[in-house]
Write a protein that holds these residues in place. Structure first.
Motif, PDB file in Angstrom:
ATOM      1  N   ALA A  26       0.823  -1.216   0.000  1.00 30.24           N
ATOM      2  CA  ALA A  26       0.000   0.000   0.000  1.00 30.24           C
ATOM      3  C   ALA A  26       0.855   1.263   0.000  1.00 30.24           C
ATOM      4  N   GLY A  27       2.190   1.099   0.004  1.00 33.10           N
ATOM      5  CA  GLY A  27       3.070   2.255   0.025  1.00 33.10           C
ATOM      6  C   GLY A  27       3.000   3.050   1.321  1.00 33.10           C
ATOM      7  N   ARG A  28       2.770   2.349   2.429  1.00 34.37           N
ATOM      8  CA  ARG A  28       2.595   3.039   3.709  1.00 34.37           C
ATOM      9  C   ARG A  28       3.610   2.547   4.732  1.00 34.37           C
ATOM     10  N   SER A  29       3.701   3.290   5.819  1.00 32.01           N
ATOM     11  CA  SER A  29       4.428   2.869   7.015  1.00 32.01           C
ATOM     12  C   SER A  29       3.506   3.143   8.195  1.00 32.01           C
ATOM     13  N   GLY A  30       3.862   2.663   9.373  1.00 31.70           N
ATOM     14  CA  GLY A  30       2.980   2.863  10.515  1.00 31.70           C
ATOM     15  C   GLY A  30       3.755   3.010  11.805  1.00 31.70           C
ATOM     16  N   ARG A  31       3.118   3.648  12.779  1.00 34.03           N
ATOM     17  CA  ARG A  31       3.807   3.962  14.024  1.00 34.03           C
ATOM     18  C   ARG A  31       3.391   3.066  15.180  1.00 34.03           C
ATOM     19  N   THR A  32       2.218   2.451  15.101  1.00 31.48           N
ATOM     20  CA  THR A  32       1.710   1.652  16.221  1.00 31.48           C
ATOM     21  C   THR A  32       1.547   0.202  15.804  1.00 31.48           C
ATOM     22  N   VAL A  33       2.192  -0.699  16.527  1.00 31.04           N
ATOM     23  CA  VAL A  33       2.066  -2.139  16.291  1.00 31.04           C
ATOM     24  C   VAL A  33       1.020  -2.693  17.251  1.00 31.04           C
ATOM     25  N   VAL A  34       0.100  -3.483  16.721  1.00 23.93           N
ATOM     26  CA  VAL A  34      -1.013  -4.018  17.504  1.00 23.93           C
ATOM     27  C   VAL A  34      -1.056  -5.534  17.343  1.00 23.93           C
ATOM     28  N   ILE A  35      -1.288  -6.249  18.431  1.00 20.27           N
ATOM     29  CA  ILE A  35      -1.562  -7.682  18.337  1.00 20.27           C
ATOM     30  C   ILE A  35      -2.982  -7.950  18.834  1.00 20.27           C
ATOM     31  N   LYS A  36      -3.575  -8.984  18.298  1.00 22.14           N
ATOM     32  CA  LYS A  36      -4.913  -9.417  18.701  1.00 22.14           C
ATOM     33  C   LYS A  36      -4.819 -10.875  19.137  1.00 22.14           C
ATOM     34  N   VAL A  37      -5.401 -11.186  20.279  1.00 22.82           N
ATOM     35  CA  VAL A  37      -5.357 -12.544  20.820  1.00 22.82           C
ATOM     36  C   VAL A  37      -6.769 -12.961  21.221  1.00 22.82           C
ATOM     37  N   ARG A  38      -7.236 -14.067  20.629  1.00 21.91           N
ATOM     38  CA  ARG A  38      -8.520 -14.650  21.057  1.00 21.91           C
ATOM     39  C   ARG A  38      -8.199 -15.955  21.766  1.00 21.91           C
ATOM     40  N   ARG A  39      -8.547 -16.014  23.051  1.00 19.86           N
ATOM     41  CA  ARG A  39      -8.168 -17.158  23.859  1.00 19.86           C
ATOM     42  C   ARG A  39      -9.180 -18.299  23.753  1.00 19.86           C
ATOM     43  N   PHE A  40      -8.849 -19.393  24.418  1.00 20.27           N
ATOM     44  CA  PHE A  40      -9.649 -20.619  24.324  1.00 20.27           C
ATOM     45  C   PHE A  40     -11.104 -20.398  24.708  1.00 20.27           C
ATOM     46  N   ASP A  41     -11.358 -19.436  25.598  1.00 22.11           N
ATOM     47  CA  ASP A  41     -12.716 -19.187  26.061  1.00 22.11           C
ATOM     48  C   ASP A  41     -13.417 -18.093  25.238  1.00 22.11           C
TER      49      ASP A  41
END
Length: 458
Positions: free
Chosen positions: A279-294
Motif C-alpha cells: 500500500a506504500g505506507r508505514s505505521g507507528r503503532t504495532v497491535v496484536i490481537k489474541v482470542r483465547r480458548f474461552d
C-alpha cells in the motif's frame, strides 16, 4: 449482482520490478527482484523473468538469490513508484469518478458512474492503451458484475491482458479454482476444507450453505457459500481512509506452546508488512490481537518513535506484546496489525532492525549465495539508487563494497544498455540524485557521454 460487467479491477503487472526495467535499459527482459537486501530481507516484487525461476513476493531474499543468482537485486524507490501510481490513478479518474484504490498499483473502478453508456470492454481496452502510452507499463484488467469476480478475472488476465466475465458465465470462471482463491480462505480454513474433502470452489458450492454454516459458523459459512456461487454485492467505495493494516489467523487446534505462538506472530508480522509495503505506507503503532480458548479477545499495542515498515521492528514489537499476554489456557486466534499509518518512513527502508541477524531459516548453512552481497554496514550506496556524476551524468548503482561503488550510466529513454564504471565510494564527483521520469527528456545527451575516455567497469 449487476446485469452488465461494469466493475473494473486494474492491477499493474509486476509493478515495482516493471518500473525498474523501464527505468534501466540494461535490465529490460531480464530477471529483476525488488525488496530488502539485508540478511532478513524479503522479496517485494519479482519481474516475470524472475518468476520463471520460482521467485515470488514475500519470499526470503536469501532463497531468491539461490534460485536466480544472476538476477538484479534492487532496493525499492517508493518516490518514483508513487509518482507513476498518481499518473495511473489520474487516468482512472478520467474514466469514472468512482475509484477505490487498494494500493499503489491496484484499484477498482465503477463504470456505472461513468458518463455515457459505452461498452465496458471498449473502455477497458482504451484505458490499458492509455496507461501503456503514458507510463510505458502494462496493466491487467478484469471486468465483471462484482468486485470478487472482477479481481479474480484480472488475475486470470495477467500479464497484460483483459478478461471479461459476462453475466451467466460466473461458474465457468469460479468452479475449477482452488479454495485459496477466495478472499478470507487462509491456511486454517483451507486445511479445514481439505479435511472435509473440499479442494475447489465448485465443491464449496456443492457442499451447500447449511453444511458450511455447520462447519464454520453462521457468518463465515454463509460468506464462503455466497462467494463460491459468485454472489458479491459490495459497492466500489471511493476515497477509503484506511486507518490500519492487519492480518490474522484462526487455528483449528488451540495453541498452547509459547514457541509456536512466537513463530506464528513472526509469520503474521511479515505478512502484515508485505501488505503495508504494497500500500506504500508505514505505521507507528504495532497491535496484536489474541482470542483465547474461552473466546475472550484482547488487543495490545505499542507506539514507536517513528513510522516504520521494517519487518524486524514489527516482529520484535509484536513478540514483546505477546509475551505480556496470559495464554495459559490456549489461543485460538492471533493477529498482527500496524496503525497510525503514514506515507513515509523515517528510517532506511528495508533496513535491519538489528545487526547480525540470521539468514533464511530454510537455507543450508554451507550453501553459498552467489549473487552480489548486500551493501556493507554503513554504506551509502545501494543497488538501484539513482546517482549523477560530474563527468558521466545520470546513472544507477549496481553494487558497492571494499571501498568501491559500481555505477551503470544510462537513462530511461535509452534504447541500449549504458556503460559501467567503478569509483571510490568517497569520489566527490559522484552524488545521489532524484529518479528521472520514465519518459526522460534529453536522453540524446548520453551519446556524448559514451564517447568520453575511461575504462569500463567490471
Amino acid at each position: 449482482m449487476r446485469s452488465r460487467p461494469t466493475i473494473l479491477h486494474l492491477d499493474m503487472d509486476a509493478f515495482f520490478a516493471a518500473v525498474e526495467q523501464a527505468s534501466k535499459p540494461s535490465l529490460r527482459g531480464k530477471p529483476v527482484v525488488v525488496g530488502g537486501l539485508g540478511p532478513r530481507g524479503v522479496v517485494s516484487t519479482a519481474s516475470y523473468e524472475a518468476r520463471v525461476h520460482g521467485i515470488h513476493s514475500a519470499m526470503a531474499m536469501a532463497r531468491a538469490r539461490r534460485l536466480s543468482p544472476n538476477a538484479a537485486y534492487l532496493y525499492p524507490r517508493f518516490g518514483l513508484y508513487r509518482q507513476i501510481s498518481e499518473t495511473v490513478m489520474t487516468l482512472l479518474g478520467e474514466v469514472s469518478p468512482l475509484i477505490e484504490p487498494l494500493s499503489l498499483d491496484e484499484a477498482y473502478l465503477d463504470l456505472e458512474a461513468a458518463e455515457g453508456d459505452e461498452d465496458p470492454r471498449r473502455i477497458a481496452l482504451r484505458l490499458r492503451a492509455r496507461i501503456r502510452s503514458e507510463t510505458g507499463l502494462t496493466a491487467s484488467v478484469g471486468l465483471a458484475g462484482s468486485k470478487l469476480l472482477a479481481k479474480i478475472a484480472s488475475e486470470k488476465a495477467k500479464p497484460d491482458g483483459l478478461v471479461v466475465v459476462e453475466p451467466g458465465t460466473e461458474g465457468a470462471l469460479l468452479d475449477p479454482l482452488p479454495v485459496r482463491t477466495l478472499p478470507g480462505v487462509g491456511p486454517a480454513t483451507a486445511e479445514h476444507l481439505r479435511r472435509a474433502g473440499i479442494s475447489t470452489v465448485a465443491e464449496i458450492a456443492r457442499t451447500g450453505e447449511a453444511e458450511l454454516v455447520r462447519l464454520f459458523g453462521k457468518a463465515h459459512g454463509a460468506s464462503l457459500y455466497a462467494m463460491a456461487v459468485g454472489l458479491d454485492n459490495r459497492p466500489v467505495v471511493a476515497d477509503r481512509d484506511v486507518k490500519s493494516i492487519s492480518v490474522e489467523d484462526t487455528f483449528d487446534i488451540d495453541l498452547t506452546d509459547r514457541a509456536r505462538m512466537r513463530y506464528e506472530i513472526d509469520r503474521l508480522a511479515d505478512r502484515c508488512v508485505q501488505r503495508l509495503r504494497g500500500a506504500g505506507r508505514s505505521g507507528r503503532t504495532v497491535v496484536i490481537k489474541v482470542r483465547r480458548f474461552d473466546f475472550s479477545t484482547l488487543t495490545r499495542s505499542e507506539t514507536l518513535r517513528a513510522p516504520t515498515d521494517d519487518p524486524g521492528v514489527v516482529r520484535e514489537t509484536a513478540r514483546r506484546l505477546i509475551e505480556a499476554v496470559d495464554t495459559t489456557g490456549g489461543v485460538r486466534l492471533l493477529g498482527v496489525g500496524v496503525a497510525g499509518l503514514a506515507d513515509f518512513t523515517q528510517e532506511d527502508l528495508f533496513a535491519q532492525s538489528a545487526e547480525g541477524r540470521e539468514t533464511d531459516e530454510d537455507a543450508p548453512e554451507a550453501l553459498p549465495v552467489l549473487a552480489p552481497p548486500a551493501p556493507e554496514p554503513g554504506s551509502q550506496w545501494y543497488p538501484g539508487q539513482d546517482v549523477t556524476h560530474e563527468v558521466y551524468g545520470a546513472g544507477w548503482v549496481q553494487g558497492s563494497g571494499v571501498g568501491r561503488v559500481t555505477v551503470r550510466f544510462e537513462v530511461p529513454a535509452d534504447t541500449a544498455p549504458g556503460r559501467v564504471r567503478t569509483f571510490a565510494v568517497d569520489d566527490p564527483a559522484l552524488a545521489h540524485s532524484d529518479a528521472l521520469p520514465l519518459s526522460a527528456p534529453g536522453a540524446a545527451a548520453r551519446s556524448s557521454r559514451d564517447d568520453r575516455p575511461g575504462p569500463d567497469g567490471p
